[in-house]
Design a protein around this motif. Structure first.
Motif: not given
Length: 543
Positions: A501-518
């Protein structure tokens, strides 16, 4: 001289200023603990298909109250366990990590190389076979944990998995890895990390925790009608019988290596892995001070289940539901021991899973199984006809052909000419979708060609073969229930979930993401640079 401390202080101030100015992250206290969950072999389609059957606070914690990146993919072609685990905390794909597969052929020596093999390291308290995984020596780049420990020497980085590669690669060069030992049902590290296990590990193993599952039954969690969306048990193409309920060690009189190994294809090895993670949190005091720690937990059971019975099976369906409940209990313990507002959790997978060819055929798709030895024989026959030389292709290695250098030298043949001919011979086989030579991959000369970029991201010039190939969709090598390792969506599309909760705003993200982004995302939250080999981009987790 106090140059090093002053330099570290200057770097910390510069990083703090960068973090405050970054639009991707809110200015907030760093998490005391980052927990990375990796569900080995979990395709995104399973999370979507069974969402209504999840527990209130397991995976649903991410889906309902965290961030869910609905289009998260791997950006390379040979999607296997080691390559995926190497990407997670490096932010780099195999063409940079050097981890091109679970194993590969050394082009110079002709010897097999295991991804985490190291002849200089051995398991603590266990016999070590030549190709066992004992260290990250083959990983060519640094991890997030390596960067964190350089910036914060008191930080602890620990990884645990049912597989050696699932622990060693996320732990990186400066962390500590523990892996499940199927000969004993305990967990062990290697001499690369330490001389002997700390007391908490000895106590955990001394209690023989796996033995409590001897003759335990894996039973379906839900009523029979709840599994109507998955395949019934005992399909005729299963490589071994698969039916629930399943009794662990049913044919054994006492716990032993056969029983301990069989636990891996069940929910019970994942329960053991999470129990060991609990012991690590307590024993190492992870998240207990103001210096961030990293804990990577790779849960291997789903991969073993899917290989034997496929992701479409009732066994896989039920396994995911069991794992979901295990995660719910683990989150409750994290909330209590670390503190609900003091840790950040991320969950993903190292690869997806293709539907079994029989399932795809029943859906009217072109699909099938291919023999690797027959494919190799066909290519070599074509090359012999052209060059009057037998067995010019030495082996298949990490989805590539390796051409025999000794034969080339002895016969005065050019590598590029033989590779071009091998590529033609491959493409003459109907199950082959694409193939590219070493020269093409190194130069990028086929940019824009089908699957070229994904295959180039898979290929590393120092360790890969000479002709990289990919099968047609829904085709696979071998007789396992199902497998993975392709550039297609069923293998590249995996869950990417975050909660805190301190770092993550809840909700889906529809744009493409790469696992390299982690990796760069977590680096920004921790206030440290992204790993040097990183090729991802920070994801927006906060508002």
């Amino acid at each position: 001289m106090r140059i090093a401390p002053l330099l570290r202080a200057w770097i910390a101030l510069a990083l703090a200023a960068w973090l405050a100015a970054s639009p991707a992250f809110a200015a907030t206290e760093r998490p005391r603990l980052v927990v990375l969950f990796v569900v080995d072999g979990l395709p995104q389609r399973q999370v979507a298909a069974y969402r209504d059957q999840l527990a209130p606070d397991g995976l649903a914690r991410f889906l309902a109250r965290g961030a869910s990146f609905e289009q998260a993919h791997y950006g390379y072609a040979f999607t296997v366990t080691a390559a995926g685990h190497a990407t997670l905390l490096t932010g780099a794909y195999p063409h940079r990590t050097g981890i091109i597969g679970n194993q590969w052929l050394d082009i110079a020596t002709g010897q097999q190389v295991y991804c985490t093999g190291d002849p200089l390291a051995e398991y603590i308290g266990h016999l070590t076979d030549p190709l066992d995984g004992t260290s990250p020596r083959n990983l060519k780049v640094e991890t997030l944990g390596d960067v964190l420990r350089k910036a914060e020497p008191r930080a602890k980085v620990l990884a645990v998995s049912g597989k050696d590669r699932g622990a060693i690669l996320p732990a990186g060069h400066a962390g500590t890895a523990y892996m499940y030992m199927s000969d004993s049902g305990g967990f062990a590290s290697s001499s690369y990390y330490m001389r002997e296990h700390p007391g908490w590990v000895q106590a955990f193993n001394g209690a023989k925790p796996a033995d409590r599952f001897f003759h335990a039954e894996w039973k379906p969690l839900l009523a029979e009608e709840a599994y109507a969306r998955s395949l019934p048990d005992n399909q005729p193409w299963f490589p071994r019988p698969g039916r629930l309920p399943m009794k662990m060690g049913a044919a054994d009189e006492a716990p032993g290596p056969k029983f301990y190994g069989a636990l891996l294809a069940s929910p019970f090895a994942d329960a053991l892995t999470l129990d060991f993670a609990r012991a690590a949190i307590a024993g190492e005091k992870l998240g207990a001070d103001d210096v961030p720690d990293i804990l990577a937990i790779s849960l291997s059971g789903h991969d073993y289940v899917n290989h034997q019975w496929s992701a479409e099976s009732r066994l896989s369906h039920d396994h995911l539901l069991h794992l979901d409940r295990l995660l719910q209990a683990f989150f409750a313990d994290l909330d209590r021991t670390v503190g609900r507002d003091r840790y950040l959790a991320v969950l993903t997978a190292d690869h997806g899973f293709m539907p079994a060819p029989e399932v795809s055929q029943a859906r009217g798709l072109s699909a099938g199984r291919l023999s690797g030895s027959q494919l190799l024989a066909a290519v070599n026959a074509a090359l012999e006809k052209r060059f009057d030389a037998p067995r010019l292709v030495q082996a298949m290695s990490a989805s590539a052909l390796v051409i025999d250098r000794k034969q080339l030298a002895a016969r005065g043949l050019a590598l590029d000419a033989v590779a071009d001919a091998a590529r033609e011979a491959l493409l003459a086989q109907p199950p082959i979708a694409a193939a590219y030579t070493r020269r093409e991959l190194a130069s990028g000369s086929r940019a824009g060609a089908p699957l070229f970029e994904a295959m180039r991201n898979t290929w590393h010039p120092d360790v890969s073969g000479d002709v990289q190939y990919a099968l047609q969709p829904y085709w696979m090598f071998g007789n396992a229930g199902s497998t993975h390792g392709s550039p297609y969506e069923y293998d590249t599309h995996v869950p990417l979930l975050a909660w805190g909760p301190s770092w993550v705003h809840a909700g889906p993200r529809d744009a493409r993401a790469e696992i390299a982004d982690i990796a760069p995302t977590l680096a920004g939250i921790l206030g440290i640079p992204a790993p040097a080999g990183n090729q991802g981009k920070p994801l927006r987790l906060a508002r």
